[in-house]
Motif scaffolding. Structure first.
Motif, PDB file in Angstrom:
ATOM      1  N   MET B 317       0.835  -1.197   0.000  1.00 24.22           N
ATOM      2  CA  MET B 317       0.000   0.000   0.000  1.00 24.22           C
ATOM      3  C   MET B 317       0.873   1.250   0.000  1.00 24.22           C
ATOM      4  O   MET B 317       0.561   2.233  -0.663  1.00 24.22           O
ATOM      5  N   GLY B 318       1.981   1.179   0.739  1.00 23.73           N
ATOM      6  CA  GLY B 318       2.922   2.294   0.739  1.00 23.73           C
ATOM      7  C   GLY B 318       3.426   2.572  -0.666  1.00 23.73           C
ATOM      8  O   GLY B 318       3.472   3.728  -1.106  1.00 23.73           O
ATOM      9  N   ILE B 319       3.784   1.508  -1.400  1.00 26.69           N
ATOM     10  CA  ILE B 319       4.249   1.682  -2.776  1.00 26.69           C
ATOM     11  C   ILE B 319       3.178   2.365  -3.599  1.00 26.69           C
ATOM     12  O   ILE B 319       3.434   3.287  -4.377  1.00 26.69           O
ATOM     13  N   MET B 320       1.917   1.939  -3.376  1.00 25.64           N
ATOM     14  CA  MET B 320       0.827   2.501  -4.154  1.00 25.64           C
ATOM     15  C   MET B 320       0.683   4.002  -3.896  1.00 25.64           C
ATOM     16  O   MET B 320       0.324   4.759  -4.801  1.00 25.64           O
ATOM     17  N   ILE B 321       0.965   4.418  -2.643  1.00 27.36           N
ATOM     18  CA  ILE B 321       0.705   5.815  -2.281  1.00 27.36           C
ATOM     19  C   ILE B 321       1.885   6.726  -2.623  1.00 27.36           C
ATOM     20  O   ILE B 321       1.740   7.946  -2.620  1.00 27.36           O
ATOM     21  N   ILE B 322       3.051   6.143  -2.942  1.00 30.70           N
ATOM     22  CA  ILE B 322       4.232   6.979  -3.237  1.00 30.70           C
ATOM     23  C   ILE B 322       3.919   8.103  -4.225  1.00 30.70           C
ATOM     24  O   ILE B 322       4.202   9.265  -3.943  1.00 30.70           O
ATOM     25  N   PRO B 323       3.319   7.806  -5.390  1.00 32.35           N
ATOM     26  CA  PRO B 323       3.100   8.892  -6.349  1.00 32.35           C
ATOM     27  C   PRO B 323       2.163   9.964  -5.807  1.00 32.35           C
ATOM     28  O   PRO B 323       2.331  11.146  -6.118  1.00 32.35           O
ATOM     29  N   PHE B 324       1.208   9.542  -4.994  1.00 36.00           N
ATOM     30  CA  PHE B 324       0.267  10.487  -4.392  1.00 36.00           C
ATOM     31  C   PHE B 324       1.026  11.472  -3.508  1.00 36.00           C
ATOM     32  O   PHE B 324       0.894  12.692  -3.645  1.00 36.00           O
ATOM     33  N   VAL B 325       1.868  10.918  -2.612  1.00 33.45           N
ATOM     34  CA  VAL B 325       2.657  11.769  -1.718  1.00 33.45           C
ATOM     35  C   VAL B 325       3.605  12.637  -2.529  1.00 33.45           C
ATOM     36  O   VAL B 325       3.732  13.846  -2.289  1.00 33.45           O
ATOM     37  N   SER B 326       4.264  12.037  -3.527  1.00 33.89           N
ATOM     38  CA  SER B 326       5.311  12.800  -4.208  1.00 33.89           C
ATOM     39  C   SER B 326       4.709  13.909  -5.061  1.00 33.89           C
ATOM     40  O   SER B 326       5.256  15.012  -5.099  1.00 33.89           O
ATOM     41  N   SER B 327       3.559  13.662  -5.714  1.00 34.56           N
ATOM     42  CA  SER B 327       3.042  14.748  -6.553  1.00 34.56           C
ATOM     43  C   SER B 327       2.478  15.864  -5.688  1.00 34.56           C
ATOM     44  O   SER B 327       2.643  17.045  -6.013  1.00 34.56           O
ATOM     45  N   GLY B 369      -0.583  18.451   5.488  1.00 30.12           N
ATOM     46  CA  GLY B 369      -1.862  18.278   4.808  1.00 30.12           C
ATOM     47  C   GLY B 369      -1.798  17.119   3.823  1.00 30.12           C
ATOM     48  O   GLY B 369      -2.688  16.258   3.791  1.00 30.12           O
ATOM     49  N   ALA B 370      -0.742  17.071   3.028  1.00 25.82           N
ATOM     50  CA  ALA B 370      -0.570  15.978   2.067  1.00 25.82           C
ATOM     51  C   ALA B 370      -0.513  14.638   2.779  1.00 25.82           C
ATOM     52  O   ALA B 370      -1.097  13.651   2.345  1.00 25.82           O
ATOM     53  N   PHE B 371       0.189  14.631   3.916  1.00 21.80           N
ATOM     54  CA  PHE B 371       0.311  13.406   4.699  1.00 21.80           C
ATOM     55  C   PHE B 371      -1.073  12.926   5.138  1.00 21.80           C
ATOM     56  O   PHE B 371      -1.411  11.747   5.024  1.00 21.80           O
ATOM     57  N   LEU B 372      -1.897  13.861   5.624  1.00 26.11           N
ATOM     58  CA  LEU B 372      -3.232  13.472   6.089  1.00 26.11           C
ATOM     59  C   LEU B 372      -4.079  12.939   4.930  1.00 26.11           C
ATOM     60  O   LEU B 372      -4.825  11.965   5.084  1.00 26.11           O
ATOM     61  N   LEU B 373      -3.950  13.566   3.756  1.00 26.98           N
ATOM     62  CA  LEU B 373      -4.697  13.067   2.596  1.00 26.98           C
ATOM     63  C   LEU B 373      -4.257  11.641   2.265  1.00 26.98           C
ATOM     64  O   LEU B 373      -5.080  10.781   1.950  1.00 26.98           O
ATOM     65  N   ALA B 374      -2.950  11.400   2.355  1.00 25.14           N
ATOM     66  CA  ALA B 374      -2.436  10.063   2.068  1.00 25.14           C
ATOM     67  C   ALA B 374      -2.958   9.063   3.094  1.00 25.14           C
ATOM     68  O   ALA B 374      -3.324   7.937   2.758  1.00 25.14           O
ATOM     69  N   ILE B 438     -14.280   9.013   9.333  1.00 26.66           N
ATOM     70  CA  ILE B 438     -12.828   9.160   9.538  1.00 26.66           C
ATOM     71  C   ILE B 438     -12.192   9.849   8.333  1.00 26.66           C
ATOM     72  O   ILE B 438     -11.459  10.833   8.473  1.00 26.66           O
ATOM     73  N   THR B 439     -12.485   9.329   7.125  1.00 29.00           N
ATOM     74  CA  THR B 439     -11.815   9.910   5.953  1.00 29.00           C
ATOM     75  C   THR B 439     -12.285  11.338   5.708  1.00 29.00           C
ATOM     76  O   THR B 439     -11.490  12.200   5.338  1.00 29.00           O
TER      77      THR B 439
END
Lengths: 454, 458
Positions: B317-327, B369-374, B438-439
């Motif tokens: 799941m972490g791998i999946m979220i990498i692009p989300f965090v990075s962009s 903020g980005a972290f919370l979205l992730a 929660i989300t």
């Protein structure tokens, strides 16, 4: 005097050294930091590469299938059935139809396994000792249906011998491709020792040959005959859903974006809509599945497992994406264009529909395709509206029972015949990814083409 | 079939109405060279809208109430002596049989004479109402057409009228977003409340045992404690964040600050490919590749790691979220004003010192903020966890063991059959409501932080 001078010089040398040491440390830190950044990129790209290589490596073998070439003898001894009725013998079409149906039922009642077994034995060496269950385990269970259908289509085959190509069973394919460890003992093998030996003989003498697995693309899912399980049904189900998403999500999404960006007065209502859209974009997809189950199926009584419901759920999910992207595109239109249109006496609506929208068309198109591609890969909400039911037919209307490509992947990965279905699942993933890459490629191509022209 | 006929007739009406308005408008122009207020297209659309509205209203009313009327009529066809002997289920079955007889499809077995008669009567009733409603709708549409056409003259402000309708239609489209939210909240809340009539909310939110009795009946429904699922969800989310945040953030820093243009042009879309891969693919990857690899790795160093575990699901799941965090981080880093960076360089800081001591602190709120979205995305993720987390709803803290999450349990409890009668399936909505709250909370906080951050530098 000289004393102080030398201490000053001393101090200055020390300071220089300290700075040099510090600089070296700081540059070292710089290199490390930079290396970490590069490592992160390499790691991220490595994951992409690893995933693709892994799926392709696992999936490639599933694109070959083992075909059995049999000389099938439609032996009158085994096939004791009346001759097929002919139209001329009956007074009316209805009577002929009734007789024909009865004849087909009689044909279906025959033991076609005997025919398959006989042709397998003809192909096998004469001195082989193998019981009928073992020898039948080599051919896929739907071989008998194929042969029966040949006979129904052409009853004159009775008594003749024809070359027929049928699929080898999933277990035989596992053995041939080495998907199962060949050194395992009899207890752990799915096929008996004589059957395995016979398969090897068949492979050597060319009775079994490997070919491209068209069955993946031309067949629907099958439980009884796993070797012939294909993606056609799931693919058509996905097509129906994409069609519904495109018909509904694109006009509604673009209209909503146009309203919010061009017409909406700043009011509490529009603020509420905006907050809503931003939040909907981040709602987990499974919640949309719950919405579909409760509203579309339980409240509105739409048919369960139908692409219509799946398409509606995916539409609601895709809308925020399309709205946000379209708004971005509209914001990018230069104010000069708007002012020029208004200055020529166009109304606001004319300005938007005749001048602004055509300019943003390429971006909206791209956003739409990307949104649809996203919806294409969505699985979780479809599970909740019953699309994980086993469906062995092609959905002809959006109200028929159906499944979707990603759900088919989910179903196949859970199949008990792991050795056979793991490659097949990877193959299905390759098909899904190929469709998505194709869609994204089309989006990029269209954008570059249309933007050049504009 | 009927739907096709209706759609075809509507299209014909639409075309005729547009054409008649348009031609009348052209007639005005040629008549005596007067200046007309609106162009002929608007007159055409004006008449078309007038003609469509009553037609659609009548058809819509029939679509809404027609089913009930037909049903009432069918019930009235059943002889009273038979009616007395039927219970609710039998009545529904009889109605279905009569409907099948009327349509001629799906009739099985012999049916008594009264059913045959009722079927014939229903068929003629259906035919009659269909034609009747259609004719009524078309006549109303035609009358509206004639009226609208008669109103056309040079001074008619047709454009303004049409634009008002277009405006309303656009507003209706954007209201779909509100309707969706209302639908989500209403369905989740109402079904969750039904669940709470079976299971006390306290037992749900603070229960430590998750053991639904899927075959249970009143008295032994099983236990529906949320805590084991919540702990599994949080554990997997934490592992995913440990993977995604450092990698994603460092990748964003490198791409935006260090990378040469060519590398950036290649690497950025490559990483974004990760974001486009369906989650089921990640799930498969986790199940057949990452899980066994971690198990073997564990054996090598003497750790017992399950192939399907919180660790497997979390890493993938972490791998999946990498692009989300990075962009997201990339956007945020680019919004920090250049002057801050230039100031740091002017003081002699190296590039990494500038990033660590100036850029990152300045961008911190945005990154949070980005972290919370992730995090919110990780909590709602389903397919990876369904395939790779092992589905063991037990309260424990060992990431090497199988766990279950909220999303997994929703999928397990709502298997597609939708008679929402017992807590076994209704619990899916209570879990969904928990997930939604929660989300939603995370998103609102995150969007608020990010907006504050943007305003700060605008």
């Amino acid at each position: 005097m000289t004393d102080t001078l030398s201490t000053t010089r001393q101090a200055s040398i020390e300071r220089t050294q300290r700075i040099r040491a510090g600089l070296r440390r700081r540059h070292m830190g710089e290199t490390i930091f930079r290396g970490l950044g590069l490592a992160a990129i390499v790691l991220a790209l490595g994951f992409v590469a690893l995933l693709f290589v892994d799926v392709v490596r696992k999936g490639i073998p599933a694109f070959t299938q083992s075909n059995l070439h049999l000389a099938v003898n439609f032996d009158p001894e085994l096939l004791q059935v009346d001759p097929a009725p002919t139209r001329t013998a009956f007074a009316s079409q209805a009577e002929y139809n009734a007789a024909s149906l009865k004849w087909q039922r009689d044909v279906a009642m025959l033991n076609w396994n005997k025919v398959v077994e006989a042709s397998l034995r003809t192909a096998a060496p004469a001195d082989i000792e193998i019981d009928s269950r073992q020898i039948l385990s080599i051919a896929e269970t739907d071989a008998r249906h194929d042969i029966r259908e040949m006979f129904v289509a052409d009853p004159s085959l009775l008594g003749r011998t024809v070359e027929v190509e049928v699929l080898a069973s999933a277990n035989a394919a596992n053995w041939i491709k080495g998907n199962i460890n060949r050194s395992l003992g009899d207890a752990q093998q799915q096929l008996s020792a004589p059957a395995r030996a016979l398969i090897d003989t068949f492979v050597e003498d060319g009775t079994i040959s490997n070919g491209f697995a068209w069955s993946i693309f031309t067949n629907v899912d099958s439980r009884a005959a796993p070797a012939s399980a294909g993606l056609l049904g799931a693919f058509v189900g996905t097509l129906w859903m994409m069609l519904i998403v495109i018909i509904l999500a694109v006009p509604i999404g673009v209209a909503a974006a146009v309203y919010l960006e061009e017409f909406a007065p700043r009011s509490r209502l529009t603020d509420l809509i905006e907050v809503n859209i931003n939040n909907l974009a981040a709602v987990p997809s499974i919640v949309f599945g719950l919405l579909g189950a409760a509203v579309f199926i339980n409240y509105m009584h739409l048919p369960i497992s139908a692409p219509l419901v799946g398409g509606l759920v995916l539409t609601l999910m895709t809308l925020p994406t399309i709205i946000i992207a379209t708004r971005g595109a509209l914001q990018g239109v230069s104010p000069a264009l708007r002012q020029a249109a208004l200055g020529m006496g166009a109304s606001r609506t004319q300005m938007v529909f005749h001048h602004v929208l055509p300019v943003t068309f390429p971006s909206i198109l791209t956003a739409t395709i990307i949104g649809v591609a996203q919806a294409l890969g969505e699985t979780a909400p479809l599970l909740l509206i019953g699309m994980k039911a086993f469906v062995a037919s092609v959905p002809l209307t959006p109200l028929d029972q159906a499944t979707a490509l990603p759900v088919q992947i989910y179903l196949w990965q859970g199949n008990e015949n792991r050795n056979f279905f793991e490659p097949r699942t990877a193959a299905a993933i390759m098909v899904l990814l190929a469709v998505m890459i194709l869609l994204n490629g089309v989006a990029i191509y269209l954008r570059s083409r249309l933007e050049k022209r504009a | 079939m009927n739907a096709l006929i209706v759609a075809g007739l509507l299209l014909v009406l639409l075309g005729v109405a547009y054409q008649s308005g348009w031609s009348r408008s052209r007639g005005l122009v040629t008549a005596d060279g007067v200046k007309i207020h609106s162009r002929p297209q608007y007159h055409g659309s004006f008449v078309a809208i007038w003609a469509m509205v009553p037609t659609l209203v009548i058809l819509g009313l029939w679509a809404w109430f027609g089913g009930g009327i037909t049903r009432d009529y069918t019930v009235s066809l059943i002889p009273t002596d038979i009616m007395m002997s039927l219970d609710q289920v039998g009545l529904n079955a009889a109605i279905a049989r009569i409907g099948a007889l009327a349509s001629g499809y799906g009739v099985t077995g012999e049916s008594p004479a009264w059913e045959q008669a009722a079927g014939d009567a229903l068929r003629s009733f259906q035919m009659l109402t269909f034609v009747g409603v259609l004719v009524l709708a078309l006549v109303a549409g035609g009358a509206a057409l004639v009226y609208a056409r008669s109103r056309i003259n040079a001074r008619l402000r047709a454009r303004n009228a049409v634009e008002r309708v277009v405006n309303l239609a656009l507003l209706a489209c954007s209201a779909v977003a509100i309707l969706t939210t209302v639908g989500i909240v209403a369905s989740l809340v109402s079904e969750a409340f039904r669940f709470f009539t079976f299971i006390h909310p306290f037992d749900f939110f603070f229960g430590t045992v998750w053991n639904p009795n899927n075959a249970g009946s009143a008295g032994n429904w099983g236990s529906y404690g949320l805590l084991p699922l919540l702990s599994g969800t949080l554990m997997i989310t934490a592992i995913a964040m440990l993977v995604a945040v450092p990698v994603g953030l460092m990748a964003a820093i490198y791409l935006s600050q260090y990378a040469p243009a060519q590398l950036r042009a290649v690497a950025k879309p490559m990483i974004e490919i990760l974001a486009g891969i369906p989650t089921i693919v990640f799930g498969f990857f986790a199940l057949v590749t990452v899980g066994p690899f971690l198990r073997d790795l564990g054996n090598l160093v003497g750790l017992s790691i399950n192939a399907t575990s919180a660790l497997t699901a979390g890493i993938v799941m972490g791998i999946m979220i990498i692009p989300f965090v990075s962009s997201l981080s990339d956007d945020i880093l680019n919004q920090v004003p250049r002057t801050l960076r230039d100031g740091a360089y002017g003081l002699g800081a190296t590039q990494s010192e500038t990033i660590r001591n100036v850029l990152l602190p300045a961008a911190l709120p945005g990154i949070v903020g980005a972290f919370l979205l992730a995090v919110s995305r990780a909590i709602g993720e389903t397919m990876i966890v369904v395939l790779a987390a092992g589905n063991a709803p037990v309260l424990r803290g060992n990431p090497f063991e199988p766990v279950a999450t909220i999303t997994v349990s929703i999928v397990n409890q709502l298997t597609g059959d939708t008679d929402f009668t017992g807590p076994q399936s209704l619990v899916g909505f209570a879990l969904g409501l928990t997930l939604f709250v929660i989300t939603l909370g995370l998103n609102i906080v995150a969007l608020y932080i990010v907006r504050r951050f943007r305003e700060q530098y605008e």
